[in-house]
Design an enzyme around this catalytic site. Structure first.
Site, PDB file in Angstrom:
ATOM      1  N   VAL A  97      20.227 -33.831  60.565  1.00 29.41           N
ATOM      2  CA  VAL A  97      21.435 -34.657  60.521  1.00 29.41           C
ATOM      3  C   VAL A  97      21.414 -35.715  61.623  1.00 29.41           C
ATOM      4  O   VAL A  97      22.353 -36.493  61.756  1.00 29.41           O
ATOM      5  CB  VAL A  97      22.706 -33.781  60.595  1.00 29.41           C
ATOM      6  CG1 VAL A  97      22.815 -32.911  59.350  1.00 29.41           C
ATOM      7  CG2 VAL A  97      22.731 -32.907  61.850  1.00 29.41           C
ATOM      8  N   HIS A 113      21.138 -32.752  54.048  1.00 29.06           N
ATOM      9  CA  HIS A 113      22.170 -31.926  54.687  1.00 29.06           C
ATOM     10  C   HIS A 113      23.225 -32.771  55.410  1.00 29.06           C
ATOM     11  O   HIS A 113      23.935 -32.255  56.276  1.00 29.06           O
ATOM     12  CB  HIS A 113      21.525 -30.936  55.673  1.00 29.06           C
ATOM     13  CG  HIS A 113      20.763 -29.831  54.986  1.00 29.06           C
ATOM     14  ND1 HIS A 113      19.939 -28.956  55.648  1.00 29.06           N
ATOM     15  CD2 HIS A 113      20.706 -29.465  53.681  1.00 29.06           C
ATOM     16  CE1 HIS A 113      19.397 -28.092  54.787  1.00 29.06           C
ATOM     17  NE2 HIS A 113      19.848 -28.397  53.588  1.00 29.06           N
TER      18      HIS A 113
HETATM   19  N1  APR Z   1       6.442 -29.359  66.139  1.00 25.78           N
HETATM   20  C1  APR Z   1       6.404 -28.809  64.896  1.00 25.78           C
HETATM   21  N2  APR Z   1       7.180 -27.775  64.519  1.00 25.78           N
HETATM   22  C2  APR Z   1       8.054 -27.297  65.418  1.00 25.78           C
HETATM   23  C3  APR Z   1       8.165 -27.824  66.723  1.00 25.78           C
HETATM   24  C4  APR Z   1       7.314 -28.899  67.073  1.00 25.78           C
HETATM   25  N3  APR Z   1       7.334 -29.464  68.296  1.00 25.78           N
HETATM   26  N4  APR Z   1       9.110 -27.125  67.384  1.00 25.78           N
HETATM   27  C5  APR Z   1       9.572 -26.216  66.531  1.00 25.78           C
HETATM   28  N5  APR Z   1       8.935 -26.304  65.345  1.00 25.78           N
HETATM   29  C6  APR Z   1       9.140 -25.513  64.118  1.00 25.78           C
HETATM   30  C7  APR Z   1       9.524 -24.073  64.397  1.00 25.78           C
HETATM   31  O1  APR Z   1       8.351 -23.283  64.561  1.00 25.78           O
HETATM   32  C8  APR Z   1      10.304 -23.710  63.130  1.00 25.78           C
HETATM   33  O2  APR Z   1       9.452 -23.175  62.135  1.00 25.78           O
HETATM   34  O3  APR Z   1      10.229 -26.066  63.417  1.00 25.78           O
HETATM   35  C9  APR Z   1      10.871 -25.052  62.664  1.00 25.78           C
HETATM   36  C10 APR Z   1      12.367 -25.216  62.873  1.00 25.78           C
HETATM   37  O4  APR Z   1      13.032 -24.245  62.098  1.00 25.78           O
HETATM   38  P1  APR Z   1      14.620 -24.102  62.082  1.00 25.78           P
HETATM   39  O5  APR Z   1      15.146 -24.043  63.460  1.00 25.78           O
HETATM   40  O6  APR Z   1      14.945 -22.991  61.167  1.00 25.78           O
HETATM   41  O7  APR Z   1      15.123 -25.515  61.459  1.00 25.78           O
HETATM   42  P2  APR Z   1      15.132 -25.986  59.945  1.00 25.78           P
HETATM   43  O8  APR Z   1      14.042 -25.358  59.168  1.00 25.78           O
HETATM   44  O9  APR Z   1      15.223 -27.468  59.969  1.00 25.78           O
HETATM   45  O10 APR Z   1      16.530 -25.412  59.436  1.00 25.78           O
HETATM   46  C11 APR Z   1      16.932 -25.660  58.123  1.00 25.78           C
HETATM   47  O11 APR Z   1      19.030 -24.609  58.511  1.00 25.78           O
HETATM   48  O12 APR Z   1      20.669 -24.219  60.047  1.00 25.78           O
HETATM   49  C12 APR Z   1      20.353 -24.922  58.918  1.00 25.78           C
HETATM   50  O13 APR Z   1      21.253 -26.888  58.036  1.00 25.78           O
HETATM   51  C13 APR Z   1      20.452 -26.404  59.085  1.00 25.78           C
HETATM   52  O14 APR Z   1      18.996 -28.155  58.257  1.00 25.78           O
HETATM   53  C14 APR Z   1      19.027 -26.886  58.902  1.00 25.78           C
HETATM   54  C15 APR Z   1      18.424 -25.785  58.046  1.00 25.78           C
END
Ligand code: APR
Length: 239
Positions: A97, A113
């Site tokens: 977002v 989202h």
């Molecule tokens: N480079 C690549 N990947 C990374 C990095 C990085 N520097 N840092 C973290 N990650 C990875 C983590 O290992 C994890 O698998 O990014 C992922 C982030 O996962 P989440 O925190 O679950 O975020 P996301 O998948 O975007 O969440 C999906 O969930 O809470 C809701 O609506 C919200 O859009 C969000 C949705």
């Protein structure tokens, strides 16, 4: 290793919080992630907003303010470069977002989202640009009524945006990439299973996601390293 991609191919890219992590925005599910400090059911559901709108607005106001302190990183810039230089079409679908993809220059972009920098009126339904805090008595710029704005965010239990356009693109793309997303939240986590047989699928993530096994290729690493290298590979003609 995948075979070369046709020059007029459609590339669909899904991004998640991991792509913005190195810009300084916390992910959701890391040990120090946003869902460690806040319960989803307190701040990210329609019921939470009905129960305690102040708490919900405070959560998103803080996150909107943080956007002023961060900037796009090398991964955002590489994806914008891919859209500029790829001979076919690139569609970027983000679960994020924040506005870092557009600040890096991406244009063919869907915020499935929602967006922190927009507010939605609960009375007239209008969606408007909103850069500051949403306060209890904030007025809708469209219908002028007070106290009826909510963040333009898709909460748990609500329908993500533009799913028809996304499904159509997934069905005809030649390459599907997921970057920086943990694969916990559907429908985004299921996109890799919606592509046609033969589509090249690649995951770029810090570690294995919940859906890694559905991808043909997985690259583990930081987005600021892995994404520019992958873009370079796509843009470099073989031979
Ligand atoms: N480079 C690549 N990947 C990374 C990095 C990085 N520097 N840092 C973290 N990650 C990875 C983590 O290992 C994890 O698998 O990014 C992922 C982030 O996962 P989440 O925190 O679950 O975020 P996301 O998948 O975007 O969440 C999906 O969930 O809470 C809701 O609506 C919200 O859009 C969000 C949705």
């Amino acid at each position: 290793m995948n075979s070369p991609v046709e020059p007029d191919a459609l590339i669909v890219i899904l991004t998640g919080a991991g792509v913005s992590a190195e810009s300084g925005l916390r992910t959701f599910r890391a040990a120090d992630g946003l869902w460690e400090d806040h319960r989803i059911e307190d701040v990210a559901t329609p019921e939470a907003f009905v129960r305690d709108s102040r708490l919900v607005q405070r959560f998103y106001n803080e996150r909107r303010r943080q956007l002023r302190q961060v900037a796009p990183n090398a991964a955002h810039h590489a994806l914008a470069r891919l859209e500029r230089e790829w001979s076919g079409e690139v569609l970027l679908v983000t679960q994020n977002v924040d506005d870092l993809h557009e600040r890096a220059g991406s244009q063919n972009l869907i915020h499935m989202h929602g967006e922190l920098l927009k507010a939605r009126c609960l009375r007239c339904g209008q969606i408007c640009a909103w850069e500051t805090d949403i306060l209890e008595d904030s007025q809708c710029p469209s219908c002028s009524r007070p106290s009826c704005l909510r963040p333009h965010i898709v909460w748990f239990g609500e329908m993500p945006l533009k799913l028809n356009r996304i499904s159509a693109a997934l069905a005809r793309c030649s390459v599907f990439a997921a970057i920086g997303t943990s694969g916990n939240v559907y429908p985004a986590a299921g996109f890799v299973s919606m592509v046609a047989p033969g589509t090249q699928t690649i995951e770029l993530n810090l570690d294995a996601s919940m859906v890694s096994s559905a991808f043909r290729e997985c690259i583990q690493g930081r987005a600021t390293d892995a994404v520019p290298a992958w873009v370079e590979r796509l843009l470099t003609p073989l031979g």
